[in-house]
Design an enzyme around this catalytic site. Structure first.
Site, short mmCIF file in Angstrom:
data_model
loop_
_atom_site.label_atom_id
_atom_site.label_comp_id
_atom_site.label_asym_id
_atom_site.label_seq_id
_atom_site.Cartn_x
_atom_site.Cartn_y
_atom_site.Cartn_z
N GLU A 151 -37.13 6.45 -32.43
CA GLU A 151 -38.32 7.36 -32.70
C GLU A 151 -38.54 7.55 -34.52
O GLU A 151 -37.83 7.23 -35.07
CB GLU A 151 -37.96 8.74 -32.32
CG GLU A 151 -39.02 10.01 -32.75
CD GLU A 151 -38.75 11.31 -32.48
OE1 GLU A 151 -39.70 12.29 -32.48
OE2 GLU A 151 -37.70 11.70 -32.11
N LYS A 185 -46.13 11.71 -28.30
CA LYS A 185 -45.31 12.46 -27.91
C LYS A 185 -46.22 13.85 -27.46
O LYS A 185 -46.89 14.06 -28.21
CB LYS A 185 -44.26 12.83 -29.04
CG LYS A 185 -43.19 13.62 -28.64
CD LYS A 185 -42.41 13.72 -29.91
CE LYS A 185 -41.16 14.63 -29.81
NZ LYS A 185 -40.11 14.50 -30.90
N CYS A 212 -38.00 11.67 -27.39
CA CYS A 212 -36.93 12.60 -27.73
C CYS A 212 -37.13 13.94 -27.12
O CYS A 212 -36.59 14.21 -26.05
CB CYS A 212 -37.22 12.92 -29.25
SG CYS A 212 -35.79 13.85 -30.14
#
Length: 259
Positions: free
Chosen positions: A42, A111, A145
Site C-alpha cells: 500500500e 480504498k 489494508c
C-alpha cells in the site's frame, strides 16, 4: 491452471517517490522471472506521508499507470500495483491499479474504508467502486489494508466469483496478530486464495509488521514473510478453489432470506 504469486515486501522510502519507483523497478525485474503475478504494498510510492500527499501524490495516477504499463509488459508479468496516492479534483485517493503482462490496465480500485485511527479520513477521500477484475479469465478482487476488517465487503466480491483476493497494506506491527488472523479467516470463510503484501520498516510514527502472506482456500499458509525486507512466493492451483467450494458448499447455503 497454476500460477506463482510473489509479494514484494519492502521498506518504503518515506515521502520519496523517485527512490521508491527505482526500488520497485529493481524488485519487479528480479522477481518476474520466478512468478506470474507480483504484488506491491500500500502507498508504495510515498509511504504514509499523509500530510504531504497534496504535494507528492501522483496527478491522476498518470506516472504510476505509465510505469505499470511499461514494467508489466517489459517483464511479461501481471502486476497488482499495490496502491498509490492519486490526486484528483475531488481529493486524494488511495488507489490500486492492476496491469496485465501485456501492459494493459485491467482495474482501478480506490480504498473504500478509511482508517480513522491513523487519520486517513483527514487526508484521503473514500473510494466508491468495487475491486473485482479478471486476469486470463480468472476472477479476482483487490483490497487495501483496513478493507480486510469488513468481511461483508470481501464476501460481496467472492460471491460474484472472485477466487483470489489480493491485499496491499501498510499494516502496523502492534496489530500483527490481527493481520494474520483476519487474512486467514477471509481465506477460510470465502474459500479463496488470499495473497497479501505488507510493507516492512518504519516511518516517524509507525513500525510496520511485514509478514506478507499467501494462504489457500482451506486456510493453510503457503508462504509467510518475516519482519524485514524480503520477497515471498508460492505456487497456487486454481482448481483448489472449486474443490474447497464443492466440499463445503458455503455459497449454496447462504440464507438470503435472513441476511
Amino acid at each position: 491452471m497454476k500460477w506463482t504469486i510473489s509479494c514484494l515486501q519492502f521498506d518504503i522510502s518515506y515521502g520519496n517517490p523517485s527512490e521508491n519507483f527505482k526500488k520497485a523497478s529493481r524488485l519487479v525485474e528480479s522477481e518476474s522471472r520466478h512468478a506470474d503475478i507480483l504484488i506491491l504494498p500500500e502507498l508504495w510510492t510515498t509511504g504514509y506521508d499523509l500530510k504531504n500527499l497534496d504535494a507528492i501524490g501522483d496527478d491522476e495516477g498518470e506516472q504510476t499507470k505509465e510505469w505499470l504499463r511499461q514494467t508489466a509488459k517489459a517483464n511479461n508479468v501481471h502486476i497488482v500495483g499495490g496502491s498509490v496516492a492519486v490526486k484528483r479534483k475531488s481529493g486524494v485517493y488511495n488507489t490500486m491499479y492492476i496491469a496485465d503482462k501485456n501492459g494493459r490496465l485491467v482495474k482501478e480500485y480506490s480504498k473504500a474504508h478509511l482508517f480513522q485511527l491513523m487519520d486517513e479520513h483527514l487526508y484521503l477521500a473514500p473510494g466508491s467502486g468495487g475491486g473485482c477484475f479478471e486476469l486470463e479469465g480468472v476472477k479476482a478482487a483487490g483490497f487495501i489494508c483496513y478493507d480486510i476488517r469488513f468481511p461483508e465487503w470481501i464476501r460481496k466480491h467472492t460471491s460474484k466469483g472472485a477466487g483470489i483476493v489480493f491485499v496491499s497494506a501498510e499494516w502496523p506491527h502492534p496489530r500483527l496478530d490481527h493481520w494474520r488472523t483476519l487474512l486467514t479467516a477471509r481465506a477460510i470463510e470465502n474459500q479463496c486464495f488470499v495473497a497479501a503484501c505488507n510493507c516492512s520498516g518504519h516511518n516517524p510514527e509507525n513500525e510496520f509488521a511485514g509478514h506478507s502472506m499467501i494462504i489457500d482456500p482451506l486456510g493453510h499458509i503457503l508462504a509467510e514473510a518475516g519482519h524485514g525486507e524480503t520477497v515471498i512466493r508460492a505456487e497456487i492451483d486454481l482448481d483448489d478453489i472449486k474443490k474447497a467450494r464443492g466440499h463445503i458448499p458455503v455459497f449454496e447455503d447462504i440464507r438470503k432470506d435472513l441476511y
